[in-house]
Motif scaffolding. Structure first.
Motif, PDB file in Angstrom:
ATOM      1  N   ALA A  79      40.072  48.234  34.392  1.00  0.00           N
ATOM      2  CA  ALA A  79      41.212  48.889  34.480  1.00  0.00           C
ATOM      3  C   ALA A  79      41.530  49.930  35.716  1.00  0.00           C
ATOM      4  CB  ALA A  79      41.494  49.732  33.148  1.00  0.00           C
ATOM      5  N   ASP A  80      42.637  50.526  35.721  1.00  0.00           N
ATOM      6  CA  ASP A  80      43.041  51.329  36.516  1.00  0.00           C
ATOM      7  C   ASP A  80      43.024  50.788  38.173  1.00  0.00           C
ATOM      8  OD1 ASP A  80      43.618  53.471  34.721  1.00  0.00           O
ATOM      9  OD2 ASP A  80      41.500  53.955  34.875  1.00  0.00           O
ATOM     10  N   THR A  81      43.512  49.604  38.206  1.00  0.00           N
ATOM     11  CA  THR A  81      43.725  48.928  39.476  1.00  0.00           C
ATOM     12  C   THR A  81      45.169  49.168  40.002  1.00  0.00           C
ATOM     13  OG1 THR A  81      44.531  46.911  38.477  1.00  0.00           O
ATOM     14  CG2 THR A  81      42.200  46.949  38.865  1.00  0.00           C
ATOM     15  N   LYS A  82      45.148  48.961  41.131  1.00  0.00           N
ATOM     16  CA  LYS A  82      46.552  48.825  41.834  1.00  0.00           C
ATOM     17  C   LYS A  82      47.391  47.933  41.335  1.00  0.00           C
ATOM     18  CE  LYS A  82      45.547  51.730  45.756  1.00  0.00           C
ATOM     19  NZ  LYS A  82      44.460  52.147  46.677  1.00  0.00           N
ATOM     20  N   TRP A 102      45.907  42.756  35.174  1.00  0.00           N
ATOM     21  CA  TRP A 102      45.934  41.480  34.357  1.00  0.00           C
ATOM     22  C   TRP A 102      44.827  41.092  33.282  1.00  0.00           C
ATOM     23  CZ3 TRP A 102      50.662  39.365  33.975  1.00  0.00           C
ATOM     24  CH2 TRP A 102      51.519  39.629  34.738  1.00  0.00           C
ATOM     25  N   ILE A 103      43.754  41.448  33.895  1.00  0.00           N
ATOM     26  CA  ILE A 103      42.513  41.512  32.832  1.00  0.00           C
ATOM     27  C   ILE A 103      42.715  42.127  31.708  1.00  0.00           C
ATOM     28  CG2 ILE A 103      40.138  41.668  32.770  1.00  0.00           C
ATOM     29  CD1 ILE A 103      39.748  40.996  35.849  1.00  0.00           C
ATOM     30  N   GLU A 104      42.974  43.300  31.725  1.00  0.00           N
ATOM     31  CA  GLU A 104      43.306  44.328  30.422  1.00  0.00           C
ATOM     32  C   GLU A 104      44.200  43.526  29.698  1.00  0.00           C
ATOM     33  OE1 GLU A 104      44.668  48.813  29.592  1.00  0.00           O
ATOM     34  OE2 GLU A 104      44.294  48.056  31.590  1.00  0.00           O
ATOM     35  N   HIS A 105      45.294  43.099  30.097  1.00  0.00           N
ATOM     36  CA  HIS A 105      46.422  42.500  29.301  1.00  0.00           C
ATOM     37  C   HIS A 105      45.951  41.200  28.626  1.00  0.00           C
ATOM     38  CE1 HIS A 105      49.001  45.495  30.150  1.00  0.00           C
ATOM     39  NE2 HIS A 105      49.356  45.219  31.521  1.00  0.00           N
TER      40      HIS A 105
END
Length: 95
Positions: free
Chosen positions: A55-58, A62-65
């Motif tokens: 998480a917390d990428t710029k 997408w991976i989180e969703h």
């Protein structure tokens, strides 16, 4: 705090609805139960993504969703399987 709750509800509604669209067949779930499954999946997906460092990428995570959607699909399948085995209640024939 309020923004996080509203965000969880909105994302949960979207994730829950998408999961029900993806799962084949008819699910005996109310809109409220779909919302609850979506919210739980969104919160668990966010927690897992944060613990894994995804998480917390710029930009969009997408991976989180995708993880949230997979969890919501599992939740919809679980709830629909649980409701399939229920009887129609006392005094009814179930026909």
């Amino acid at each position: 705090m309020i923004g996080a709750i509203v965000s969880a509800v909105v994302i949960g509604a979207i994730i829950g609805a998408l999961a029900r669209l993806i799962v084949p067949g008819k699910q005996n779930m109310s809109i409220g139960l779909t919302l609850i499954v979506g919210i739980v999946a969104a919160l668990l997906g966010t927690l897992i993504a944060q613990l894994a460092g995804w998480a917390d990428t710029k930009g969009i995570d997408w991976i989180e969703h995708i993880l949230q959607l997979v969890l919501a699909i599992a939740g919809v399948l679980l709830v629909s399987r649980m409701s399939t085995g229920r009887t129609h209640g006392p005094g009814t024939t179930g026909v």
